[in-house]
Design a protein around this motif. Structure first.
Motif, PDB file in Angstrom:
ATOM      1  N   ILE A 138      -4.390  -7.671   6.666  1.00  0.00           N
ATOM      2  CA  ILE A 138      -4.115  -8.782   7.021  1.00  0.00           C
ATOM      3  C   ILE A 138      -2.900  -8.686   8.047  1.00  0.00           C
ATOM      4  O   ILE A 138      -3.040  -9.195   9.240  1.00  0.00           O
ATOM      5  CB  ILE A 138      -3.598  -9.902   6.010  1.00  0.00           C
ATOM      6  CG1 ILE A 138      -4.748 -10.116   5.232  1.00  0.00           C
ATOM      7  CG2 ILE A 138      -2.950 -10.830   6.762  1.00  0.00           C
ATOM      8  CD1 ILE A 138      -4.487 -10.844   3.671  1.00  0.00           C
ATOM      9  N   LEU A 139      -1.754  -7.782   7.982  1.00  0.00           N
ATOM     10  CA  LEU A 139      -0.842  -7.535   8.827  1.00  0.00           C
ATOM     11  C   LEU A 139      -1.317  -6.852  10.145  1.00  0.00           C
ATOM     12  O   LEU A 139      -0.987  -7.296  11.106  1.00  0.00           O
ATOM     13  CB  LEU A 139       0.236  -6.809   8.090  1.00  0.00           C
ATOM     14  CG  LEU A 139       1.499  -7.719   7.538  1.00  0.00           C
ATOM     15  CD1 LEU A 139       2.201  -8.241   8.444  1.00  0.00           C
ATOM     16  CD2 LEU A 139       0.843  -8.341   6.584  1.00  0.00           C
ATOM     17  N   ASN A 140      -2.265  -5.893   9.997  1.00  0.00           N
ATOM     18  CA  ASN A 140      -2.704  -5.328  11.195  1.00  0.00           C
ATOM     19  C   ASN A 140      -3.549  -6.398  11.975  1.00  0.00           C
ATOM     20  O   ASN A 140      -3.200  -6.287  13.309  1.00  0.00           O
ATOM     21  CB  ASN A 140      -3.905  -4.169  10.750  1.00  0.00           C
ATOM     22  CG  ASN A 140      -3.464  -3.068  10.060  1.00  0.00           C
ATOM     23  OD1 ASN A 140      -1.983  -2.779  10.297  1.00  0.00           O
ATOM     24  ND2 ASN A 140      -3.898  -2.133   9.366  1.00  0.00           N
ATOM     25  N   HIS A 141      -4.036  -7.541  11.376  1.00  0.00           N
ATOM     26  CA  HIS A 141      -5.004  -8.398  12.043  1.00  0.00           C
ATOM     27  C   HIS A 141      -3.910  -9.407  12.815  1.00  0.00           C
ATOM     28  O   HIS A 141      -4.107 -10.076  13.817  1.00  0.00           O
ATOM     29  CB  HIS A 141      -5.878  -9.283  11.364  1.00  0.00           C
ATOM     30  CG  HIS A 141      -7.321  -8.589  11.003  1.00  0.00           C
ATOM     31  ND1 HIS A 141      -7.657  -8.308   9.705  1.00  0.00           N
ATOM     32  CD2 HIS A 141      -8.187  -8.049  11.847  1.00  0.00           C
ATOM     33  CE1 HIS A 141      -8.724  -7.551   9.921  1.00  0.00           C
ATOM     34  NE2 HIS A 141      -8.932  -7.399  11.085  1.00  0.00           N
ATOM     35  N   HIS A 142      -2.540  -9.269  12.323  1.00  0.00           N
ATOM     36  CA  HIS A 142      -1.555 -10.148  13.014  1.00  0.00           C
ATOM     37  C   HIS A 142      -0.513  -9.305  14.038  1.00  0.00           C
ATOM     38  O   HIS A 142       0.344  -9.599  14.202  1.00  0.00           O
ATOM     39  CB  HIS A 142      -0.624 -10.776  11.943  1.00  0.00           C
ATOM     40  CG  HIS A 142      -1.208 -11.869  11.371  1.00  0.00           C
ATOM     41  ND1 HIS A 142      -2.407 -11.781  10.265  1.00  0.00           N
ATOM     42  CD2 HIS A 142      -1.426 -13.210  11.377  1.00  0.00           C
ATOM     43  CE1 HIS A 142      -2.904 -13.037   9.987  1.00  0.00           C
ATOM     44  NE2 HIS A 142      -2.244 -13.995  10.628  1.00  0.00           N
ATOM     45  N   ASN A 143      -1.027  -7.922  14.127  1.00  0.00           N
ATOM     46  CA  ASN A 143      -0.222  -6.799  15.301  1.00  0.00           C
ATOM     47  C   ASN A 143       1.066  -6.482  14.243  1.00  0.00           C
ATOM     48  O   ASN A 143       1.837  -6.066  14.982  1.00  0.00           O
ATOM     49  CB  ASN A 143      -0.084  -7.536  16.421  1.00  0.00           C
ATOM     50  CG  ASN A 143      -1.380  -7.812  17.076  1.00  0.00           C
ATOM     51  OD1 ASN A 143      -2.222  -6.948  17.043  1.00  0.00           O
ATOM     52  ND2 ASN A 143      -1.394  -8.945  17.864  1.00  0.00           N
ATOM     53  N   GLY A 144       0.815  -6.652  13.037  1.00  0.00           N
ATOM     54  CA  GLY A 144       2.108  -6.334  12.159  1.00  0.00           C
ATOM     55  C   GLY A 144       2.039  -5.220  11.606  1.00  0.00           C
ATOM     56  O   GLY A 144       1.348  -4.241  11.563  1.00  0.00           O
ATOM     57  N   LEU A 145       2.935  -4.774  10.631  1.00  0.00           N
ATOM     58  CA  LEU A 145       3.249  -3.712  10.189  1.00  0.00           C
ATOM     59  C   LEU A 145       3.948  -3.866   8.618  1.00  0.00           C
ATOM     60  O   LEU A 145       4.706  -4.639   8.461  1.00  0.00           O
ATOM     61  CB  LEU A 145       4.117  -2.817  10.813  1.00  0.00           C
ATOM     62  CG  LEU A 145       4.669  -1.501  10.481  1.00  0.00           C
ATOM     63  CD1 LEU A 145       3.836  -0.229  10.561  1.00  0.00           C
ATOM     64  CD2 LEU A 145       5.814  -0.981  11.291  1.00  0.00           C
ATOM     65  N   ILE A 146       3.468  -2.953   7.411  1.00  0.00           N
ATOM     66  CA  ILE A 146       4.190  -2.802   6.278  1.00  0.00           C
ATOM     67  C   ILE A 146       4.832  -1.656   5.986  1.00  0.00           C
ATOM     68  O   ILE A 146       4.082  -0.554   6.317  1.00  0.00           O
ATOM     69  CB  ILE A 146       3.274  -3.213   5.425  1.00  0.00           C
ATOM     70  CG1 ILE A 146       2.625  -4.577   5.375  1.00  0.00           C
ATOM     71  CG2 ILE A 146       3.811  -3.078   3.859  1.00  0.00           C
ATOM     72  CD1 ILE A 146       1.586  -5.056   4.079  1.00  0.00           C
ATOM     73  N   GLU A 147       6.030  -1.277   5.688  1.00  0.00           N
ATOM     74  CA  GLU A 147       6.532  -0.274   5.134  1.00  0.00           C
ATOM     75  C   GLU A 147       7.027  -0.455   3.931  1.00  0.00           C
ATOM     76  O   GLU A 147       7.364  -1.557   3.131  1.00  0.00           O
ATOM     77  CB  GLU A 147       7.818   0.238   6.012  1.00  0.00           C
ATOM     78  CG  GLU A 147       7.158   0.556   7.607  1.00  0.00           C
ATOM     79  CD  GLU A 147       8.765   0.563   8.603  1.00  0.00           C
ATOM     80  OE1 GLU A 147       9.749   0.367   8.028  1.00  0.00           O
ATOM     81  OE2 GLU A 147       8.388   1.059   9.657  1.00  0.00           O
ATOM     82  N   CYS A 148       7.399   0.674   3.228  1.00  0.00           N
ATOM     83  CA  CYS A 148       7.862   0.806   1.798  1.00  0.00           C
ATOM     84  C   CYS A 148       8.910   1.929   1.521  1.00  0.00           C
ATOM     85  O   CYS A 148       8.546   2.990   2.059  1.00  0.00           O
ATOM     86  CB  CYS A 148       6.818   0.819   0.899  1.00  0.00           C
ATOM     87  SG  CYS A 148       7.139   1.152  -0.840  1.00  0.00           S
ATOM     88  N   ASN A 149       9.838   1.530   0.797  1.00  0.00           N
ATOM     89  CA  ASN A 149      10.879   2.379   0.485  1.00  0.00           C
ATOM     90  C   ASN A 149      11.048   2.205  -1.064  1.00  0.00           C
ATOM     91  O   ASN A 149      11.283   1.051  -1.619  1.00  0.00           O
ATOM     92  CB  ASN A 149      12.157   2.611   1.033  1.00  0.00           C
ATOM     93  CG  ASN A 149      12.022   2.741   2.460  1.00  0.00           C
ATOM     94  OD1 ASN A 149      11.634   3.992   2.686  1.00  0.00           O
ATOM     95  ND2 ASN A 149      12.190   1.962   3.368  1.00  0.00           N
ATOM     96  N   SER A 150      11.093   3.139  -2.052  1.00  0.00           N
ATOM     97  CA  SER A 150      10.968   3.033  -3.335  1.00  0.00           C
ATOM     98  C   SER A 150      11.876   4.286  -3.965  1.00  0.00           C
ATOM     99  O   SER A 150      11.796   5.400  -3.685  1.00  0.00           O
ATOM    100  CB  SER A 150       9.594   2.883  -3.928  1.00  0.00           C
ATOM    101  OG  SER A 150       9.737   2.686  -5.354  1.00  0.00           O
ATOM    102  N   THR A 184       9.204  -1.599  17.892  1.00  0.00           N
ATOM    103  CA  THR A 184       8.052  -1.306  18.242  1.00  0.00           C
ATOM    104  C   THR A 184       7.191  -1.139  16.970  1.00  0.00           C
ATOM    105  O   THR A 184       7.243  -0.517  15.966  1.00  0.00           O
ATOM    106  CB  THR A 184       8.134   0.250  18.725  1.00  0.00           C
ATOM    107  OG1 THR A 184       9.186   0.057  19.894  1.00  0.00           O
ATOM    108  CG2 THR A 184       6.932   0.753  19.250  1.00  0.00           C
ATOM    109  N   ILE A 185       5.906  -1.676  17.265  1.00  0.00           N
ATOM    110  CA  ILE A 185       4.840  -1.725  16.137  1.00  0.00           C
ATOM    111  C   ILE A 185       3.805  -0.851  16.865  1.00  0.00           C
ATOM    112  O   ILE A 185       3.137  -1.312  17.891  1.00  0.00           O
ATOM    113  CB  ILE A 185       4.397  -2.936  15.797  1.00  0.00           C
ATOM    114  CG1 ILE A 185       5.685  -3.597  15.178  1.00  0.00           C
ATOM    115  CG2 ILE A 185       3.360  -2.777  14.718  1.00  0.00           C
ATOM    116  CD1 ILE A 185       5.497  -5.059  14.607  1.00  0.00           C
ATOM    117  N   GLY A 186       3.264   0.371  16.372  1.00  0.00           N
ATOM    118  CA  GLY A 186       2.071   1.044  17.091  1.00  0.00           C
ATOM    119  C   GLY A 186       2.692   1.617  18.349  1.00  0.00           C
ATOM    120  O   GLY A 186       3.937   1.920  18.394  1.00  0.00           O
ATOM    121  N   SER A 187       1.851   1.219  19.373  1.00  0.00           N
ATOM    122  CA  SER A 187       2.466   1.857  20.708  1.00  0.00           C
ATOM    123  C   SER A 187       3.046   0.498  21.586  1.00  0.00           C
ATOM    124  O   SER A 187       3.229   0.512  22.693  1.00  0.00           O
ATOM    125  CB  SER A 187       1.328   2.163  21.619  1.00  0.00           C
ATOM    126  OG  SER A 187       0.233   1.203  21.634  1.00  0.00           O
TER     127      SER A 187
END
Length: 172
Positions: free
Chosen positions: A143-155, A92-95
């Motif tokens: 850019i990822l939003n325009h591709h219906n995508g998502l970025i997450e980060c763990n650090s 799931t990305i967004g809704s």
């Protein structure tokens, strides 16, 4: 200013061709000072995306890893970036629920993102470097939003992992 000035020109794009282009650029810029490990899943089908915009998004994330490693290299290990691709089912990305997405992880063994910056790294003008513009991750996210995508980060110190998700089909 904070992303592509035009709508993505989406076409079938091999994600590994995008990643290889970015890897070549980062390796050339680092002049052999950073080891890049590729861990690709060759079964991932093409994504529907704008090749040039995806190169820019991945390059922005990889350059951050490269700069972190150059600025503060690991003491006990060789500066390393791992590029890993996988496909994921029922994500799931967004809704929207997608039957299949491409997941690309960019992992470095640098100092990690300072805790006080972690919540705001995707905001424009936020940078952990004195010379940084703070636009790279913001543009990548756009850019990822325009591709219906998502970025997450763990650090954490010694390991920073950015995961970029791009749907491989329409939402179900």
């Amino acid at each position: 200013m904070l992303g592509p000035h035009k709508a993505p020109e989406k076409q079938d794009t091999n994600i590994h061709e995008v990643l290889e282009r970015v890897r070549q650029l980062v390796e050339a810029e680092s002049d052999g000072g950073i080891r890049v490990i590729r861990d690709y899943d060759p079964s991932i089908p093409d994504v529907l995306g704008d090749r040039e915009q995806l190169i820019q998004a991945f390059l922005n994330v990889m350059r951050n890893a490269q700069q972190a490693l150059g600025q503060d290299p690991p003491e006990d290990d060789e500066p390393t970036i791992v590029i890993r691709s996988r496909s994921m089912r029922q994500f799931t990305i967004g809704s929207h629920r997608y039957r299949l997405v491409s997941r690309v992880d960019i992992i470095d063994n640098g100092p990690g993102i300072p805790e006080d910056l972690r919540a705001s790294i995707f905001l424009p003008m936020v940078s952990g470097r004195a010379q940084g513009s703070g636009l790279g991750l913001s543009i990548a996210q756009s850019i990822l939003n325009h591709h219906n995508g998502l970025i997450e980060c763990n650090s954490e110190p010694g390991r920073t992992e950015f995961s970029l998700f791009i749907p491989l089909e329409q939402a179900s």
